[in-house]
Scaffold this motif. Sequence first.
Motif, PDB file in Angstrom:
ATOM      1  N   TRP A   1       0.837  -1.190   0.000  1.00  0.00           N
ATOM      2  CA  TRP A   1       0.000   0.000   0.000  1.00  0.00           C
ATOM      3  C   TRP A   1       0.875   1.244   0.000  1.00  0.00           C
ATOM      4  CZ3 TRP A   1      -4.132  -1.172   4.340  1.00  0.00           C
ATOM      5  CH2 TRP A   1      -5.081  -2.056   3.834  1.00  0.00           C
ATOM      6  N   SER A   2       0.357   2.287  -0.595  1.00  0.00           N
ATOM      7  CA  SER A   2       0.975   3.608  -0.535  1.00  0.00           C
ATOM      8  C   SER A   2       0.610   4.261   0.798  1.00  0.00           C
ATOM      9  CB  SER A   2       0.451   4.477  -1.687  1.00  0.00           C
ATOM     10  OG  SER A   2      -0.950   4.686  -1.547  1.00  0.00           O
ATOM     11  N   VAL A   3       1.226   5.410   1.088  1.00  0.00           N
ATOM     12  CA  VAL A   3       0.829   6.188   2.265  1.00  0.00           C
ATOM     13  C   VAL A   3      -0.658   6.510   2.153  1.00  0.00           C
ATOM     14  CG1 VAL A   3       1.118   8.405   3.463  1.00  0.00           C
ATOM     15  CG2 VAL A   3       3.142   7.146   2.649  1.00  0.00           C
ATOM     16  N   ALA A   4      -1.079   6.914   0.958  1.00  0.00           N
ATOM     17  CA  ALA A   4      -2.482   7.261   0.726  1.00  0.00           C
ATOM     18  C   ALA A   4      -3.403   6.084   1.044  1.00  0.00           C
ATOM     19  CB  ALA A   4      -2.675   7.704  -0.721  1.00  0.00           C
ATOM     20  N   GLU A   5      -3.020   4.882   0.620  1.00  0.00           N
ATOM     21  CA  GLU A   5      -3.865   3.711   0.853  1.00  0.00           C
ATOM     22  C   GLU A   5      -3.897   3.320   2.325  1.00  0.00           C
ATOM     23  OE1 GLU A   5      -3.688   1.377  -3.395  1.00  0.00           O
ATOM     24  OE2 GLU A   5      -1.877   1.393  -2.147  1.00  0.00           O
ATOM     25  N   CYS A   6      -2.783   3.472   3.036  1.00  0.00           N
ATOM     26  CA  CYS A   6      -2.783   3.220   4.483  1.00  0.00           C
ATOM     27  C   CYS A   6      -3.810   4.121   5.163  1.00  0.00           C
ATOM     28  CB  CYS A   6      -1.397   3.468   5.080  1.00  0.00           C
ATOM     29  SG  CYS A   6      -0.139   2.269   4.601  1.00  0.00           S
ATOM     30  N   LEU A   7      -3.793   5.398   4.785  1.00  0.00           N
ATOM     31  CA  LEU A   7      -4.725   6.363   5.390  1.00  0.00           C
ATOM     32  C   LEU A   7      -6.158   6.132   4.925  1.00  0.00           C
ATOM     33  CD1 LEU A   7      -2.528   9.573   5.164  1.00  0.00           C
ATOM     34  CD2 LEU A   7      -2.871   8.062   7.137  1.00  0.00           C
ATOM     35  N   ALA A   8      -6.331   5.761   3.662  1.00  0.00           N
ATOM     36  CA  ALA A   8      -7.681   5.483   3.157  1.00  0.00           C
ATOM     37  C   ALA A   8      -8.284   4.279   3.878  1.00  0.00           C
ATOM     38  CB  ALA A   8      -7.643   5.250   1.648  1.00  0.00           C
ATOM     39  N   HIS A   9      -7.451   3.286   4.175  1.00  0.00           N
ATOM     40  CA  HIS A   9      -7.911   2.126   4.949  1.00  0.00           C
ATOM     41  C   HIS A   9      -8.375   2.569   6.335  1.00  0.00           C
ATOM     42  CE1 HIS A   9      -7.907  -1.707   7.055  1.00  0.00           C
ATOM     43  NE2 HIS A   9      -6.921  -1.287   7.852  1.00  0.00           N
ATOM     44  N   LEU A  10      -7.586   3.393   7.013  1.00  0.00           N
ATOM     45  CA  LEU A  10      -7.965   3.865   8.351  1.00  0.00           C
ATOM     46  C   LEU A  10      -9.210   4.728   8.296  1.00  0.00           C
ATOM     47  CD1 LEU A  10      -4.431   4.681   9.790  1.00  0.00           C
ATOM     48  CD2 LEU A  10      -5.864   2.661  10.237  1.00  0.00           C
ATOM     49  N   LYS A  11      -9.344   5.497   7.243  1.00  0.00           N
ATOM     50  CA  LYS A  11     -10.536   6.338   7.049  1.00  0.00           C
ATOM     51  C   LYS A  11     -11.770   5.451   6.913  1.00  0.00           C
ATOM     52  CE  LYS A  11     -11.483   7.962   2.907  1.00  0.00           C
ATOM     53  NZ  LYS A  11     -12.819   7.514   2.541  1.00  0.00           N
ATOM     54  N   ARG A  12     -11.686   4.407   6.104  1.00  0.00           N
ATOM     55  CA  ARG A  12     -12.833   3.524   5.902  1.00  0.00           C
ATOM     56  C   ARG A  12     -13.223   2.814   7.198  1.00  0.00           C
ATOM     57  NH1 ARG A  12     -13.233   0.886   0.064  1.00  0.00           N
ATOM     58  NH2 ARG A  12     -15.304   0.554   0.893  1.00  0.00           N
TER      59      ARG A  12
END
Length: 191
Positions: free
Chosen positions: A40-51
């Motif tokens: 995962w990218s940094v963006a995807e790590c954060l998007a996962h936490l957001k979801r």
Amino acid sequence: MSLPTAGTPATFYAHKILVEDWAGSLSAAQFNWKPSAKSWSVAECLAHLKRLAEMYAPALETKLATTSLPAGSPPFTYGWFARFTVRSFGAEGTRKLTSPADFLPEATGTDDASNLDPATVVGAFGALQDRLAAALDGAKGLDLSAAKMPSPAVKVLRLPLAAWFDMLAGHQARHLQQAQRVMASPGFPRA
């Protein structure tokens, strides 16, 4: 860098500030860069936490608003299964976990990079951190180990409210550490 993992308002605010600092220092290319097709990218790590927070914040808010809890204060205690769950999903968890489909980051981009807007992801993450911190602030003085709530994703998984807050904070620390490893990876874009 050691990140706080206890479910406290200060922890959720600390994670928000760290993410806002990253967003201010990373270009869109850096934010979306992936070390490999399976990472995962940094963006995807954060998007996962957001979801994750998009499901848990409203569930926790509703449970706190509709449940009469006795007086109490941290540290809260709960049983072995809740402790095991919190540890397993937290920063100190050593097993690789597979996320349920509901928690996966949005599928965008290529094998080399995601294609998520930094401002959108960071803004939504920050707003959810504020909600989690506010829910805890509103429950100050109440025993958050006295009532259980089912997981919004896996209904058979029921944990005390305190354990959910601890799990969320620990899981955030886990993925924020993952994002830090991405930024330290060979090949991470210079700008």
